[in-house]
Design a protein around this motif. Structure first.
Motif, PDB file in Angstrom:
ATOM      1  N   ASN A   1       0.850  -1.186   0.000  1.00  0.00           N
ATOM      2  CA  ASN A   1       0.000   0.000   0.000  1.00  0.00           C
ATOM      3  C   ASN A   1       0.891   1.242   0.000  1.00  0.00           C
ATOM      4  O   ASN A   1       1.552   1.532   0.994  1.00  0.00           O
ATOM      5  CB  ASN A   1      -0.899  -0.001   1.244  1.00  0.00           C
ATOM      6  CG  ASN A   1      -1.928   1.110   1.215  1.00  0.00           C
ATOM      7  OD1 ASN A   1      -1.718   2.157   0.607  1.00  0.00           O
ATOM      8  ND2 ASN A   1      -3.052   0.889   1.877  1.00  0.00           N
TER       9      ASN A   1
ATOM     10  N   ASN B   1       0.211   4.225   0.400  1.00  0.00           N
ATOM     11  CA  ASN B   1      -0.151   5.142   1.477  1.00  0.00           C
ATOM     12  C   ASN B   1       0.580   4.795   2.770  1.00  0.00           C
ATOM     13  O   ASN B   1       1.009   5.676   3.517  1.00  0.00           O
ATOM     14  CB  ASN B   1      -1.661   5.118   1.718  1.00  0.00           C
ATOM     15  CG  ASN B   1      -2.431   5.731   0.562  1.00  0.00           C
ATOM     16  OD1 ASN B   1      -1.827   6.307  -0.345  1.00  0.00           O
ATOM     17  ND2 ASN B   1      -3.744   5.603   0.567  1.00  0.00           N
TER      18      ASN B   1
ATOM     19  N   MET C   1      -2.127  -4.613   4.104  1.00  0.00           N
ATOM     20  CA  MET C   1      -3.383  -4.628   3.349  1.00  0.00           C
ATOM     21  C   MET C   1      -4.341  -5.645   3.981  1.00  0.00           C
ATOM     22  O   MET C   1      -3.920  -6.496   4.784  1.00  0.00           O
ATOM     23  CB  MET C   1      -3.099  -4.998   1.895  1.00  0.00           C
ATOM     24  CG  MET C   1      -2.219  -4.001   1.166  1.00  0.00           C
ATOM     25  SD  MET C   1      -3.121  -2.840   0.139  1.00  0.00           S
ATOM     26  CE  MET C   1      -3.270  -3.770  -1.384  1.00  0.00           C
TER      27      MET C   1
ATOM     28  N   MET D   1      -6.866  -0.860   2.542  1.00  0.00           N
ATOM     29  CA  MET D   1      -6.750  -0.995   1.093  1.00  0.00           C
ATOM     30  C   MET D   1      -6.341   0.346   0.476  1.00  0.00           C
ATOM     31  O   MET D   1      -6.580   1.406   1.055  1.00  0.00           O
ATOM     32  CB  MET D   1      -8.099  -1.455   0.516  1.00  0.00           C
ATOM     33  CG  MET D   1      -8.127  -1.629  -0.986  1.00  0.00           C
ATOM     34  SD  MET D   1      -6.922  -2.834  -1.560  1.00  0.00           S
ATOM     35  CE  MET D   1      -7.568  -4.319  -0.799  1.00  0.00           C
ATOM     36  N   VAL D   2      -5.713   0.288  -0.678  1.00  0.00           N
ATOM     37  CA  VAL D   2      -5.434   1.499  -1.441  1.00  0.00           C
ATOM     38  C   VAL D   2      -6.776   2.062  -1.921  1.00  0.00           C
ATOM     39  O   VAL D   2      -7.590   1.318  -2.478  1.00  0.00           O
ATOM     40  CB  VAL D   2      -4.541   1.186  -2.661  1.00  0.00           C
ATOM     41  CG1 VAL D   2      -4.189   2.460  -3.399  1.00  0.00           C
ATOM     42  CG2 VAL D   2      -3.283   0.459  -2.218  1.00  0.00           C
TER      43      VAL D   2
END
Length: 344
Positions: A55, A57, A133, A189-190
């Motif tokens: 991810n 982020n 994730m 999650m992205v």
């Protein structure tokens, strides 16, 4: 016959699957807020999709913290995928420990505790945050660490579908000496996966709710990958007419007959058949496969394009410059003190 069968050369898929419920957005905010009290990050990834389960982020948030990468579910991945990944990290992120764990052995879990203990030697108590994730196995890993480290039972809820952990929870002790606490976090999650096939890989491995991705489409992708790997045992197991096939419906009809997935109207239930086939894959019954391309060329391309490792490298360079300046000031003070002593 298998010898005359020609697998599909490509898999056409243009739908991006996005899944980012509210608890994930809240989770990533709370993760950011609690980072100041964390000494080490354990980032868990799925060994079957070692690149797609990253991810970005997370990378931007935790990239400057000391961290350990854990590729979980390695018992389901291609065993030959380990060395290329280790080599790539050695070249691009040499200070990041990379470990592999599986549900079949405790050896990997003990290695995680041992590496964490090395960090704990520097401070009285180590607080570790586990991120990753959805459905990469964070909670199961925490339970294993707790069982092996302090001999206690489950502390984190687990489940086959993603999204079981929905909030950042309190600290969980996993080792007495040195004292190590873990913080479990929700799988995040992205918000947007730009590559359609990449999002499909995440879904196939259980990172996205099945109904959002369409079970039959996921089986079609798996069929493509099995054929591409020359794994044709499915044809014998489910008695597919004429052997290996590129026709997903033909496969699912065979699976439905094999497991008795027949509706009241005597129609074959292809959705139930697809769910069964997916479960068999996720249990490793179809063999061990790494769905991401981890060829040397692909790994070089990934690491050179990844901003996260550039951030990590630049942060390391900044830290080195800071330490050099502090050392220079210290030496200057010592020289000044020495001169003043000689004068007096």
């Amino acid at each position: 016959m298998t010898s005359s069968f020609i697998p599909r050369a490509t898999f056409l898929y243009d739908r991006v699957i996005n899944w980012f419920p509210g608890h994930m957005a809240k989770g990533i905010r709370v993760i950011s807020e609690r980072l100041n009290s964390v000494d080490l990050i354990i980032e868990v990834r799925d060994a079957r999709i070692p690149l797609s389960s990253i991810n970005p982020n997370f990378e931007s948030i935790v990239g400057r913290k000391p961290r350990m990468i854990v590729y979980n579910k390695f018992d389901l991945a291609d065993p030959e995928s380990k060395i290329p990944l280790i080599d790539a990290f050695a070249n691009y992120s040499p200070h990041t420990p990379v470990l592999f764990t599986s549900s079949n052995t405790d050896n990997g879990v003990r290695r995680i505790l041992n590496r964490a203990s090395e960090y704990a030697d520097r401070i009285p108590m180590l607080t570790v945050m586990v991120v990753g994730m959805p459905n990469v196995g964070k909670s199961s890993l925490i339970n294993s660490l707790r069982r092996i480290g302090v001999g206690k039972g489950k502390a984190a809820p687990t489940g086959a579908q993603p999204g079981i952990t929905r909030a950042v929870v309190g600290t969980i002790k996993v080792l007495e000496d040195p004292t190590i606490y873990l913080i479990d976090t929700p799988g995040v999650m992205v918000p947007h996966i730009p590559q359609p096939v990449e999002s499909l890989k995440v879904a196939v491995t259980g990172g996205i709710r099945d109904h959002l991705a369409d079970e039959q489409v996921m089986v079609d992708y798996l069929l493509y990958r099995l054929n591409k790997a020359n794994y044709f045992d499915y044809a014998t197991r489910f008695k597919v007419p004429d052997g290996p096939t590129n026709d997903c419906n033909l496969l699912l009809e065979s699976v439905a007959r094999r497991i008795g997935a027949i509706s009241k109207g005597q129609e074959l239930d292809l959705t139930m058949a697809a769910k069964f086939f997916l479960k068999q894959y996720r249990l490793g019954k179809m063999g061990r496969y790494t769905l991401d391309d981890i060829s040397p060329e692909a790994l070089i391309r990934f690491f050179e394009q990844s901003k996260s490792y550039e951030t990590e490298s630049s942060a390391s360079r900044r830290q080195a410059k800071k330490l050099a300046k502090l050392q220079a000031r210290k030496e200057q003070r010592e020289r000044h003190s020495s001169i003043m002593t000689e004068v007096s």
